[in-house]
Write an enzyme that holds these catalytic residues in place. Structure first.
Site, PDB file in Angstrom:
ATOM      1  N   GLY A  76       0.721  -1.198   0.023  1.00  0.00           N
ATOM      2  CA  GLY A  76       0.068  -0.198   0.049  1.00  0.00           C
ATOM      3  C   GLY A  76       0.797   1.147   0.008  1.00  0.00           C
ATOM      4  O   GLY A  76       2.075   1.325  -0.034  1.00  0.00           O
ATOM      5  N   THR A  77       0.096   2.353  -0.066  1.00  0.00           N
ATOM      6  CA  THR A  77       0.779   3.800  -0.088  1.00  0.00           C
ATOM      7  C   THR A  77       1.506   3.796   1.190  1.00  0.00           C
ATOM      8  O   THR A  77       1.200   3.414   2.357  1.00  0.00           O
ATOM      9  CB  THR A  77      -0.390   4.739   0.263  1.00  0.00           C
ATOM     10  OG1 THR A  77      -1.287   4.451  -0.855  1.00  0.00           O
ATOM     11  CG2 THR A  77       0.220   6.177   0.033  1.00  0.00           C
ATOM     12  N   THR A  78       2.884   4.580   1.254  1.00  0.00           N
ATOM     13  CA  THR A  78       3.584   4.972   2.323  1.00  0.00           C
ATOM     14  C   THR A  78       2.858   5.869   3.399  1.00  0.00           C
ATOM     15  O   THR A  78       2.617   6.959   2.686  1.00  0.00           O
ATOM     16  CB  THR A  78       4.937   5.365   1.793  1.00  0.00           C
ATOM     17  OG1 THR A  78       5.570   4.251   1.096  1.00  0.00           O
ATOM     18  CG2 THR A  78       5.828   5.408   3.207  1.00  0.00           C
TER      19      THR A  78
END
Lengths: 236, 236, 236, 236, 236, 236, 236
Positions: free
Chosen positions: B34-36
């Site tokens: 996923g997105t950081t």
């Protein structure tokens, strides 16, 4: 693994040919990998003791709760899947609250533990949900005396004088079997517990790495303060 | 993958022989991709910071919401399956609203997070629905202090001083472990976060590519404006 | 297809070992085979444009509805399984009606899209029903501005300035990325859309083969008449 | 059959890797084996025409109903599993009745067909019941004009000027594509239909082997009498 | 059995790639193994005739009921699984009773048969219960005339002038196709039926081995007495 | 076992390609292994007779009930799974009680047996529960005469003059077919039954090893006393 | 294990081709591994006797309850899965309480045991839950006499004069078959039981390792005190 085991070990509602419930046994494995959690009785009460070392130094110290109060005179510590544990703790607390509401008295420790265990047993007999991957140590004092119960994922319960769940169990039980005595003072019992815990986790203990709860005749269940823990560790 | 893993990894209600729940572990993989998303505490509050670079230049800039307010003093950022995240955010907001309605006060951050995690745990124990493929960072300020919680698909929760979820976690945690300090000023903490985020995504940051939320003692949770973000980036 | 993929790709409630939901990905394939459907913003509103060439000359010309109005200022076009699309369009319309009934105002475009996407997400998490094999482009104008949303079978949503779903997407997006500009006039945007659509389907356009909808600030969502479409095509 | 197809083709709620729903496609096969059923528009209305040759001379002549009236101005013919057809016809009739009861007017043909198709779509998305193995031709006249709809097991619907379902479809459609014209007189259209039907079933037609229904502006849907049919056949 | 058939033939809600429902076809096999059961019309009514030879001489003669009255003017005989038959007969009787209760008139034969067939169809479309392994011959006289319906496990129904279900069907139908005539007298029809039944079961008939029911215009459905049957057999 | 049988024999709701229900057939095997249970009519009534030899001499003599009264004039004996039998006996008794309550009269034997058989049939058609692994002999006297019914796990029922279920059936039926006569005296019938039972179990009979029930015109169903049984055995 | 057994032994609702229910048989294996539990009648009542040696010396002596009172004059001991046993004991107690409430009298022992066994039988016929892995010995005194029932996981029940369940059964039954006599005095019966138990577990008995319950005509069910047990053991 015995030959053919895999044919029977994925269904909750399935006995193996030799009468075993593998999913329950596998749930116990989740407990065996859990936090080392100790319970032991002393002269006037029961001590619970849990390894709470942080997995990373970025974790908030003091944020990890490993010992729970269930009722005024009943405390609990767990080992296994942490989210499962939270669900069972909630169930236990509601159970205690309901009893108080209906009968205007504290629930007896054994009745509470049996109710929680009946709840667990359900998950070993009916499909649709897996067993709970968690064991509980429940410490309580009531009119019937002082109690230390251990429950497992099958819904079985045993009363112990001193016991341990989680990864450190073999080491701790070995020490308890040799050194535990009935009627020890609080300090003697606490020291024995700390010694066993330290040996099991093979680490130096500190107020930051161990959590301790105690329930005593006439005194409500409470968690020890950091200074109390530090003092006890100093005496080991 | 260990031998025989595939025999146990498709059922939600199935333990593996060593007590693992593979579907929960696989849901964690969705988070790892996923997105950081970063959270870190500073002297008076907590910062959330998310990579929001656009997947295409045709995407509407400013349309992507990556940081959510749950209650007046509680904010949240997520990593993992975006539609799952939206469902959990809704659940959290309703939870906060119900508390306000029943008790006429803001819900404590920890209680809110526990409620959301109990909701998640359900999906790891009962058949019929897969676990949520999403982790949450929840930042909140309440009477008990400042809080930064991380939750995962199992329903476990840990309080951190600084943490990161999503694909950049290894890089960010490495930096935080070396450089994070308690009691940093807002600016120092924000700069550390931006530095870590920039390193993890290996890209130049701008107000268009990072979203920042902050909650501070006595001030409601809010998102920083583009100019505030630009100013902060300028200082890194 | 990666090795072992087939072990995880038939269950809706099953994550693959790398955290993917294959059934959702397969539902996206149904969209990739769908009608080429375009959305693009212009100075004062949003245009939707759909390929509606007939599969047989015996089909009733003018009978095929490819663009739907959801609310006074919200229109929608779809790509993928047509019966699934009809179900989602109904869901969206009821959503808008309920909002009007409860609050006596038009629903905001984003809220409507989120509600429809929450509905979609459900079908990716619970067993018993497959995900919807359809993507939606939703065009709306409200107090918050002009909006063009794209949703996919996972329940994710993204706001675009210009986008395309269906079989022609690669060709159209390539053209848009090179030629789309913010703030184009209606005519410029419509011409760009028609050019992209014509290129993608590799066919001559006519009022019979393309359907166009438009929503503009202060003007309700409407479908262009055949003569309007013919005029626009003439200008390409 | 494509390689690997069998891995995906038995579950109703399962997409194949290329986004197909095989159970729906297989249900269409049941239609392709069904009775040849024709619909075609003429100047003032719509004709339905069905092959009703007896499977045995012991079957009661005149007992086989192949064309159904749904509402005063709506008729229907089917192809595929006969018991499934009966269930859908009942559903359609109840739909029309409910509309009349609630709004005191005849239901519009398209609304009725959409409702029946939504009913069909459900059986392609949820487990527990297979899709309907039947297609419908619906002929109706209402305020919006004359309509000839074809529906299929997926719940899709298309408006045709002239069409055919069942085993004779390829032959009939070939003839219609070459010879059908808009605005034909009733007699011309009926003759074209009979010619196509006779060619498709490769048999001599008679009043005993073909059933004809017609709906016309201002006239209710009705079945032609044997003598009317005989007269028409005589003219072919 | 066609190649691959076994992949599709165990699920009730599963079409085979060529659009067949194997479980329904297999249920028909149970009928094909059933008791030979005959129905044939005569000038003023309909005759039902069933082979009721005893499986053992210890069976109570006269105890086996093979022909059932459903309503005053409707009778029924079955072939296939006997317990399934009983359930359908009950369903039919309740259906007739409900109609009488609601409308104060006898139910029309065709409506009754359609209702029972709708009931059967359900079991071919939904999971959870197998199709009925039984076919019915229903004989009735009402305002619309004299009727002889045959239903099968799919829920299909056909009106016959003369027909047969069960193991003797091929032999009986062959005789009927050659010798059955419309408008035969009761005696002629009964003699034809007995001849066909005797040939099919290749056995001498007697009042103990055949059961006969008859419904006639103006006369209620009734079973023939042993002496009536003996007399008829004597005439063959 | 026929080739491919295993593909069809585990599902309750699954027909085999030749129209058989294997689970029902397997349930019959449980009956074939059951206690030898005999029923036979005599001039004025019906006798039931069951082998009740003890499996161990530690079993309480006289504790094993093998013959049950269902209603004043109806008795029953069973063969097969004993716990299943108890459930059906209860069902039968409740059925008789309900009839008495509603109509203030004894239920007719055949109606009772049909109701119990309908109950059994359900378990052969719907998933979720296996068929009953038990057969019943029901003896009754009512206004319609004397009855001896045999039911099997499919829900089928047959009226016998004399019959046997359980492991001794082949031997007993062989004797009955040769020696049973209508209108025997009670003593003659009882002696024939005891002879057959003794031969089938190949053991000496005594009051301790056989249980006998009898229902007679004008006399309620009752179990014979040990002395009556001893006397009868003495006469064989 | 017979060839092919594994094809039938995992489903609760599945008969094997020879009419066996393997899951029930496997549940019996759980009993065969259970605690040795003895019941035997004496002149005026019934004795229950259970091996309660501790699994570890850390277990609380006296905490393990192995003998339960169900009603004033009914006691029970179990062998098999302990959590399952607790559920059945609760069921039995509620059953007795309900009877008392409804009829203002003690439930008869046999009725109670049948009710519990009906409860057990359910779990052998319906899917969704596995059978109970536990057997019960129930001792009771009522107006009908003294009773010792043994139940097993199938829901079958047998009345014994003396019996044993659990791992020691073969040894104990062998001794009882040789030495048990009707009408023994309490002391003689208790001594025989202790002798058999000691032989079966091959260990020296003490008040700490054996639990004894007794119910006697006119005296309520009670557990013997440690001193009573010690005295009895001294006499063996």
């Amino acid at each position: 693994m015995q030959p053919g085991q895999m044919a029977y070990d994925r269904g909750i509602t399935v006995f193996s040919p030799d009468g075993r419930l593998f999913q329950v046994e596998y749930a116990r494995e989740a407990v065996k990998k859990g936090t080392t959690t100790i319970g032991l009785k002393f002269k006037n009460g029961v001590i619970l003791m849990v390894d709470k070392r942080l997995s990373s130094k970025l974790v908030e110290p003091g944020s990890i709760e490993k010992i729970y109060d269930i009722d005024d005179y009943i405390g609990c510590a767990t080992s296994g899947l942490v989210a499962d544990a939270r669900v069972l703790i909630d169930e236990a607390r509601k159970n205690a609250q309901r009893h108080k509401l209906h009968y205007d008295e504290n629930i007896a420790t054994e009745m509470l533990v049996k109710n929680v265990c009946d709840y667990k047993q359900n998950y070993t007999q009916y499909g649709g949900g897996r067993p709970f991957g968690v064991a509980l140590l429940v410490a309580g004092v009531d009119d019937l005396g002082m109690h230390l119960f251990e429950t497992d994922p099958s819904g079985a319960l045993v009363a112990y004088r001193a016991t341990c769940i989680g990864s450190g169990r073999p080491v701790v039980m070995d020490i308890f079997e040799r050194e535990f005595e009935d009627g020890m003072s609080f300090e003697a019992a606490a020291k024995l517990g700390l010694k066993a815990l330290g040996t099991a986790i093979d680490d130096t203990l500190s107020a930051a790495s161990v959590e301790i709860g105690v329930v005593e005749k006439g005194k409500k269940f409470r968690r020890l303060s950091d200074s109390e823990i530090t003092k006890l560790i100093g005496k080991v």
